[in-house]
Design a protein around this motif. Structure first.
Motif, PDB file in Angstrom:
ATOM      1  N   ARG A 101       0.847  -1.179   0.000  1.00 39.33           N
ATOM      2  CA  ARG A 101       0.000   0.000   0.000  1.00 39.33           C
ATOM      3  C   ARG A 101       0.887   1.235   0.000  1.00 39.33           C
ATOM      4  O   ARG A 101       1.708   1.413   0.898  1.00 39.33           O
ATOM      5  N   THR A 102       0.719   2.044  -1.009  1.00 39.48           N
ATOM      6  CA  THR A 102       1.601   3.195  -1.192  1.00 39.48           C
ATOM      7  C   THR A 102       0.875   4.492  -0.880  1.00 39.48           C
ATOM      8  O   THR A 102      -0.340   4.622  -1.076  1.00 39.48           O
ATOM      9  N   GLU A 103       1.627   5.439  -0.394  1.00 37.25           N
ATOM     10  CA  GLU A 103       1.114   6.777  -0.114  1.00 37.25           C
ATOM     11  C   GLU A 103       2.221   7.780  -0.420  1.00 37.25           C
ATOM     12  O   GLU A 103       3.358   7.633   0.039  1.00 37.25           O
ATOM     13  N   GLU A 104       1.885   8.774  -1.219  1.00 36.45           N
ATOM     14  CA  GLU A 104       2.854   9.802  -1.575  1.00 36.45           C
ATOM     15  C   GLU A 104       2.267  11.154  -1.226  1.00 36.45           C
ATOM     16  O   GLU A 104       1.211  11.547  -1.733  1.00 36.45           O
ATOM     17  N   VAL A 105       2.952  11.856  -0.328  1.00 33.20           N
ATOM     18  CA  VAL A 105       2.473  13.140   0.180  1.00 33.20           C
ATOM     19  C   VAL A 105       3.370  14.250  -0.361  1.00 33.20           C
ATOM     20  O   VAL A 105       4.604  14.153  -0.285  1.00 33.20           O
TER      21      VAL A 105
ATOM     22  N   TRP B  55       3.626  -1.197   3.912  1.00 37.73           N
ATOM     23  CA  TRP B  55       3.223   0.190   3.679  1.00 37.73           C
ATOM     24  C   TRP B  55       4.436   0.994   3.224  1.00 37.73           C
ATOM     25  O   TRP B  55       5.508   0.958   3.848  1.00 37.73           O
TER      26      TRP B  55
ATOM     27  N   ARG C  40       5.549   4.871   2.249  1.00 32.94           N
ATOM     28  CA  ARG C  40       5.166   6.286   2.306  1.00 32.94           C
ATOM     29  C   ARG C  40       6.329   7.133   1.800  1.00 32.94           C
ATOM     30  O   ARG C  40       7.472   6.962   2.228  1.00 32.94           O
TER      31      ARG C  40
END
Length: 362
Positions: free
Chosen positions: A263-267, A302, A304
């Motif tokens: 699960r990827t998240e790029e902020v 995960w 991030r």
């Protein structure tokens, strides 16, 4: 200085001393007989030139005082002309300008000027004699300064060449380390994925043929990509074409096909980075996901990415069992080396196996 060069210099010095001594003695004593003290002073003004490179200051003082006393004594009787070729002092002047330290050169110039002035003024020499003798000493000193400058330039060039050789050797060592890290990343990542998929293949080949077919296709695709990366690495060692954060989507997809839910998240807004930072970020993520897939027995990972003005933060964690006794192998060592080479930091938390990385981008 090498032994051969030292021998050559010693031979040259011996020849110079012999010529200077002959040039001083022959004109002075062939026409007429001189007293013993004049012979001694003439020898003292020429022979010590042989040792001027070993005892520079004492030799210069002895030679200078001897020629000054000889000139004053020679002119005590009216009508005796001053020799305009003080060979020994001229050679010492040249060597002093070449070899003496800066502080001693200032003192030497003062003493030389004073000695020449006394030698010329006391006997009441005319202006032409002043000009001729002064020109001789100035020319000798200028030649010594030129020789010192050429030697300093040669030494600087040699030092520059030595530093360049060291830099090339360091660059070669860094390149070898980079290639080793890349080989490790390519092989362990690709082979790790293929191993996990191959082990799962027999379990689903009878119960779910469609899934088994997808597994074998993933193995084939992973192998082809590994071959392609190896070709890039071996064909262009200084260019890592196709590697970087732009290839992150493909990496995550392959890991998901191997059975790990990523699960990827790029902020933040993705910024332009240097190739070193771009490759380091990709390789760190690749190594983390490969380790999670192979060792953590995790179902979910995960990823991030947090973009700041001057820094990229990367965090990879999973729900596996972690590593109670963490021991850094080639993979973790390679990660740390990559990050530190870019000026970043890497922190590893064994409880749950969380990796946090910061990389400068500004």
């Amino acid at each position: 200085m090498s032994a051969g060069a030292a021998i050559r210099v010693a031979r040259v010095d011996a020849a110079v001393a012999a010529v200077v001594t002959a040039a001083a003695l022959v004109p002075a004593f062939v026409p007429r007989t001189q007293p013993w003290w004049a012979v001694v002073l003439t020898v003292l003004s020429s022979v010590p030139v042989l040792w001027r490179r070993v005892w520079l200051l004492p030799v210069c003082l002895v030679v200078g005082l001897a020629i000054m006393v000889l000139d004053l004594a020679d002119h005590a009787a009216p009508g005796e002309p001053l020799s305009l070729a003080p060979y020994g002092p001229l050679v010492c002047t040249y060597t002093f300008a070449e070899l003496a330290r800066p502080a001693w050169r200032v003192v030497g110039i003062v003493l030389l000027a004073g000695g020449v002035a006394v030698s010329l003024a006391v006997p009441h020499n005319d202006l032409d004699t002043f000009r001729a003798v002064t020109t001789e000493y100035v020319a000798a000193y200028a030649l010594g300064v030129g020789t010192r400058a050429r030697r300093a330039h040669a030494d600087a060039e040699a030092e520059r060449a030595r530093r360049m050789a060291e830099e090339r050797a360091l660059a070669a060592a860094e390149e070898r380390a980079r290639i080793a890290r890349d080989m490790h990343d390519i092989v362990t990542h690709s082979v790790g994925l293929m191993t996990v998929q191959a082990e799962a293949g027999p379990l689903v080949v009878r119960d779910d043929p469609a899934k088994a077919e997808a597994t074998f296709e993933a193995i084939s695709a992973t192998g082809r990509e590994a071959i392609g990366q190896l070709r890039v690495l071996l064909g262009a060692l200084r260019g890592e074409i196709g590697l970087g954060l732009d290839a992150l989507t493909s990496l995550v997809q392959r890991v998901r096909q191997a059975g790990l839910d990523v699960r990827t998240e790029e902020v933040g807004t993705r910024l332009r980075t240097s190739s070193a930072v771009d490759i380091a970020a990709y390789r760190v993520i690749q190594e983390c996901l490969t380790n999670t897939l192979r060792h953590a027995e995790a179902r979910t990972a995960w990823l991030r990415l947090l973009w700041h003005d001057r820094m990229l933060s990367i965090e990879v964690s999973d729900d596996g069992h972690g590593a109670p006794s963490l021991r850094e192998g080639h993979g973790l060592t390679g990660m740390r080396e990559r990050v530190e080479a870019c000026g970043g930091t890497l922190a590893i938390d064994p409880s749950g196996f969380t990796v946090a990385v910061t990389l400068p981008i500004g």
